[in-house]
Design a protein around this motif. Sequence first.
Motif, PDB file in Angstrom:
ATOM      1  N   LYS A 132       0.584   4.086  -2.999  1.00 38.03           N
ATOM      2  CA  LYS A 132       0.375   5.510  -2.679  1.00 38.03           C
ATOM      3  C   LYS A 132       1.370   6.405  -3.443  1.00 38.03           C
ATOM      4  O   LYS A 132       1.084   7.553  -3.735  1.00 38.03           O
ATOM      5  N   ASN A 133       2.544   5.870  -3.762  1.00 38.47           N
ATOM      6  CA  ASN A 133       3.619   6.705  -4.295  1.00 38.47           C
ATOM      7  C   ASN A 133       3.898   6.559  -5.789  1.00 38.47           C
ATOM      8  O   ASN A 133       4.602   7.382  -6.363  1.00 38.47           O
ATOM      9  N   LYS A 174       7.407   4.642   6.067  1.00 37.92           N
ATOM     10  CA  LYS A 174       6.399   4.270   7.061  1.00 37.92           C
ATOM     11  C   LYS A 174       7.089   3.483   8.163  1.00 37.92           C
ATOM     12  O   LYS A 174       7.778   2.495   7.883  1.00 37.92           O
ATOM     13  N   LYS A 176       3.428   7.067  -9.439  1.00 39.92           N
ATOM     14  CA  LYS A 176       2.690   7.988 -10.302  1.00 39.92           C
ATOM     15  C   LYS A 176       2.925   7.572 -11.754  1.00 39.92           C
ATOM     16  O   LYS A 176       4.072   7.493 -12.195  1.00 39.92           O
ATOM     17  N   PHE A 213       0.824  -1.213   0.000  1.00 38.30           N
ATOM     18  CA  PHE A 213       0.000   0.000   0.000  1.00 38.30           C
ATOM     19  C   PHE A 213       0.857   1.261   0.000  1.00 38.30           C
ATOM     20  O   PHE A 213       0.474   2.272  -0.597  1.00 38.30           O
ATOM     21  N   LEU A 214       2.047   1.177   0.609  1.00 37.49           N
ATOM     22  CA  LEU A 214       2.963   2.318   0.564  1.00 37.49           C
ATOM     23  C   LEU A 214       3.440   2.551  -0.883  1.00 37.49           C
ATOM     24  O   LEU A 214       3.558   3.688  -1.340  1.00 37.49           O
ATOM     25  N   HIS A 233      -3.018  -1.770 -10.762  1.00 35.57           N
ATOM     26  CA  HIS A 233      -3.191  -0.346 -10.442  1.00 35.57           C
ATOM     27  C   HIS A 233      -2.624   0.507 -11.591  1.00 35.57           C
ATOM     28  O   HIS A 233      -3.256   1.479 -12.020  1.00 35.57           O
ATOM     29  N   ASP A 251       9.048   8.428   0.327  1.00 41.82           N
ATOM     30  CA  ASP A 251       8.068   8.219   1.403  1.00 41.82           C
ATOM     31  C   ASP A 251       8.603   7.145   2.346  1.00 41.82           C
ATOM     32  O   ASP A 251       9.480   6.353   1.969  1.00 41.82           O
TER      33      ASP A 251
END
Length: 182
Positions: free
Chosen positions: A21-22, A170, A24, A17-18, A44, A168
């Motif tokens: 999210k990143n 986490k 593009k 999921f990280l 995705h 990013d």
Amino acid sequence: MNIEDSPMVYEPSDDTFLMLKNIKIRNGENVLDMGTGSGIIGIHCAKNGANVTSADINPYAVELAERNAGLNNVNIKVVESNLFERIKGKFDVVVFNPPYLPASKNERTGGEINSAWDGGKEGSQVILGFLKNFRKYLKKNGRCYILVSSLNKKALKRIEELNGKLIDEKKLFFEKLMVFLL
Ligand SMILES: C[S@@+](CC[C@H](N)C(=O)[O-])C[C@H]1O[C@@H](n2cnc3c(N)ncnc32)[C@H](O)[C@@H]1O
């Protein structure tokens, strides 16, 4: 997204999921999703207009990624491959959420699911193999998104040498997950 799981394949988790999210993606880009697992990252990207090739060393992952692509009405080429061994061509984007956990010989679970998490001694083994060759599969000005754990000291050193940019992170219980752009 509609993603089925299998006991033989990595189930999407915090690291997945990280990455999602990143990453593009621009419409029409060619994307290679290395270590696709359930296929979720490639799917995705395809939903965002990319032409996607997904690869995994685990034949159960290849089968599941194909099935999940169908469930989500996207067309993805899925290849059984040990890293780039059976990959042809060049891509705008290469993504890899690798196996990154340190594992000694007696910790190995055996079976195909082992490849989902086993990064060898210190967790960097598969990542270093990937970093050796990924540039050959990138177009000029292409980019790579890769996830690394704070446990992977050797991989982090190599990424620094390659001028990877941390985009990013986490914090988890015993490690920090980081996404780099190369
Ligand atoms: C942490 S899982 C990530 C799965 C999926 N991309 C996700 O984010 O949920 C790592 C994946 O890399 C695959 N893998 C491990 N070693 C590999 C190798 N040498 N070549 C290709 N894929 C590999 C595993 O089978 C597994 O599916």
